[in-house]
Design a protein around this motif. Sequence first.
Motif, PDB file in Angstrom:
ATOM      1  N   ARG A 147       0.809  -1.221   0.000  1.00 23.83           N
ATOM      2  CA  ARG A 147       0.000   0.000   0.000  1.00 23.83           C
ATOM      3  C   ARG A 147       0.840   1.268   0.000  1.00 23.83           C
ATOM      4  O   ARG A 147       0.372   2.322  -0.430  1.00 23.83           O
ATOM      5  CB  ARG A 147      -0.936  -0.009   1.211  1.00 23.83           C
ATOM      6  CG  ARG A 147      -2.007  -1.084   1.096  1.00 23.83           C
ATOM      7  CD  ARG A 147      -2.756  -1.311   2.371  1.00 23.83           C
ATOM      8  NE  ARG A 147      -3.764  -2.355   2.187  1.00 23.83           N
ATOM      9  CZ  ARG A 147      -4.534  -2.849   3.152  1.00 23.83           C
ATOM     10  NH1 ARG A 147      -4.397  -2.388   4.384  1.00 23.83           N
ATOM     11  NH2 ARG A 147      -5.407  -3.792   2.901  1.00 23.83           N
ATOM     12  N   CYS A 148       2.049   1.184   0.523  1.00 22.27           N
ATOM     13  CA  CYS A 148       2.850   2.402   0.677  1.00 22.27           C
ATOM     14  C   CYS A 148       4.142   2.392  -0.145  1.00 22.27           C
ATOM     15  O   CYS A 148       4.853   3.396  -0.168  1.00 22.27           O
ATOM     16  CB  CYS A 148       3.198   2.618   2.148  1.00 22.27           C
ATOM     17  SG  CYS A 148       1.766   2.867   3.212  1.00 22.27           S
ATOM     18  N   VAL A 158       1.360   2.033   8.335  1.00 19.63           N
ATOM     19  CA  VAL A 158       0.189   2.575   7.654  1.00 19.63           C
ATOM     20  C   VAL A 158      -1.040   2.357   8.529  1.00 19.63           C
ATOM     21  O   VAL A 158      -1.124   1.380   9.277  1.00 19.63           O
ATOM     22  CB  VAL A 158      -0.001   1.887   6.274  1.00 19.63           C
ATOM     23  CG1 VAL A 158      -0.230   0.395   6.454  1.00 19.63           C
ATOM     24  CG2 VAL A 158      -1.149   2.505   5.499  1.00 19.63           C
ATOM     25  N   THR A 160      -5.168   2.136   7.906  1.00 18.07           N
ATOM     26  CA  THR A 160      -6.179   2.029   6.858  1.00 18.07           C
ATOM     27  C   THR A 160      -7.555   1.900   7.486  1.00 18.07           C
ATOM     28  O   THR A 160      -7.698   1.564   8.661  1.00 18.07           O
ATOM     29  CB  THR A 160      -5.921   0.804   5.959  1.00 18.07           C
ATOM     30  OG1 THR A 160      -6.090  -0.383   6.750  1.00 18.07           O
ATOM     31  CG2 THR A 160      -4.523   0.839   5.386  1.00 18.07           C
ATOM     32  N   THR A 209      -6.054   5.208   2.997  1.00 18.91           N
ATOM     33  CA  THR A 209      -4.763   4.620   3.350  1.00 18.91           C
ATOM     34  C   THR A 209      -3.846   5.770   3.722  1.00 18.91           C
ATOM     35  O   THR A 209      -3.601   6.661   2.902  1.00 18.91           O
ATOM     36  CB  THR A 209      -4.156   3.833   2.173  1.00 18.91           C
ATOM     37  OG1 THR A 209      -5.033   2.753   1.835  1.00 18.91           O
ATOM     38  CG2 THR A 209      -2.793   3.276   2.538  1.00 18.91           C
ATOM     39  N   CYS A 211      -0.191   6.516   4.922  1.00 16.31           N
ATOM     40  CA  CYS A 211       1.165   6.027   5.150  1.00 16.31           C
ATOM     41  C   CYS A 211       1.966   7.044   5.970  1.00 16.31           C
ATOM     42  O   CYS A 211       1.638   8.235   5.991  1.00 16.31           O
ATOM     43  CB  CYS A 211       1.867   5.792   3.813  1.00 16.31           C
ATOM     44  SG  CYS A 211       1.037   4.583   2.758  1.00 16.31           S
ATOM     45  N   GLN A 244      -5.541  -0.442  11.809  1.00 19.34           N
ATOM     46  CA  GLN A 244      -6.819  -0.191  11.152  1.00 19.34           C
ATOM     47  C   GLN A 244      -7.734   0.614  12.057  1.00 19.34           C
ATOM     48  O   GLN A 244      -7.744   0.417  13.269  1.00 19.34           O
ATOM     49  CB  GLN A 244      -7.506  -1.512  10.805  1.00 19.34           C
ATOM     50  CG  GLN A 244      -6.735  -2.373   9.834  1.00 19.34           C
ATOM     51  CD  GLN A 244      -7.343  -3.756   9.765  1.00 19.34           C
ATOM     52  OE1 GLN A 244      -6.848  -4.707  10.360  1.00 19.34           O
ATOM     53  NE2 GLN A 244      -8.435  -3.869   9.043  1.00 19.34           N
TER      54      GLN A 244
END
Length: 517
Positions: A147-148, A158, A160, A209, A211, A244
């Motif tokens: 994702r990053c 991260v 999310t 998301t 980061c 999360q």
Amino acid sequence: MFARHWVPGRRIAARIAARIAAAAAFVIGSAEAAGGQSTATPSGASAVRAQVQGTVFDSVAMQRLPGATIRLFRSEDPSVGRTTVSDAAGAFQYDSVSGGRWLVSFLHPALDSLRVEASTVMIDLTTSDPLRITLAVPSARSLVLARCGAGLAPDVGVITGEVRRAGTQLPAAGATVEIEWPEWVFAKKRSVTEMQRRRTRADSAGQYTLCGAPTGSTLRVASWSGADTSGVVEVEVPASGLAQQDFSIAPVEYLYANRDAALDTSDAAGTIEGRTRRGQAVVRGRITSLQGLPVQNAVVRILGSGTAARTSSSGDFLIVDAGAGTQSIEARAIGFQPVRQTLRLSDTDALDVSLRLSARNVSLDTVRVSAGRELPFEVRGIERRWRSGMGQFIDGQTVERRSSFYTSDALRSFAGVSLRSSGAWGQDVIMWDNKGGRCRAMMFVDGMQMDAAGAGGITVDDMVTPSEVAAIEVYARASMVPAEYMNMARDCGVVAVWTKFATRNVPIFPPKSSTRR
């Protein structure tokens, strides 16, 4: 965490079928591109009957995954397949599986909360020997890097999640999500603290998301979109780097009673720094000890929102004006460790909450015995700091004489200290920071720091009545604060209140009277 994609029954098989059909098409297409070879069941394979067994593992939680729905499909015909569910140990088994090429995948709420799809495993059964396979949720670090970007430092992670409107539960496309944390910065030949912030926006599905979150840290996180906001919640970023947090946002009423513009750190677009917020959400519940006994007179607050409530003799409380959406509830009581919990509140449905407080363990240092009296180390510490001459001190008897209503009234005559209505119950104590600006004092009760993040936040008057005070320490400037009360996240003076519980009803004497022990 929401499991919004998780649906029982036939729809599970349909989802897996669609996923594996795509994988089957890829396998067939790849084989044909490689040499035109078909993936159909090879001649003689129909006589093969094998056992397929395996385990489903959650690589994020580092544990086996019970309750996963596993689907086994023919690669050449995804409509042909079998379904089973992993047991309490995450194990599954298919008996008498015919030979040929098969595809295997699984569904579980853990995948939905992570918003990832499980990989598809291809197997070829050419003999009747048992075959063992492992299905797994991707590891936390692999999800972070996916994702990053692969260049992400190992100590950065991260956060999310998704953002939804509290009233309609529709995705809040374009909503802002911000994280905040303090860092030491060396500037002008001295170390200072600076608040670090990162922001991102939710996509059209309300997912975000963010980061750049430091691992091994607890961050303050909030979300907003226009007039809709959440409260500020704490999110712990583990060493794996994957955290999360879902948000529910709703409009609230902001109160600015007696607001000091010079102290306001929020901008027009909104930031994590809270303002007093009121809504129509109702929270009710009970505060008990770990032993299940009711805790009376505990202070319960939806942080930054709603009026503080005190528990009754049965430990019950009621808050009727909290903001809807994702909020943090906090309970505090003298003699107990404070506790916080993240809630999702609604303007239409009251939420019942039960919180359990653990008693503070009052550890004893080597005690001094004089005239038959043992002095707790808290008393010795207060008197030691009083003798140092760095701060201003007041004992419990003087607090009772000076306090007309609030405990904080006793501080009116202290140099460098001013009081201001908090907009709710009690008064904010205003002091000086190291840059010469005005700030809300850091507040300690029995050695534990309280929050002072904005007007309407919890005050010392919420926690302690004048008759409960044994002593108060005041350090009007940040440069005067002793090591016991330093906090890298704050740059302001300190008020430390000690109750008779913490000092065990031992009176505090000024330095010139300490020989009377």
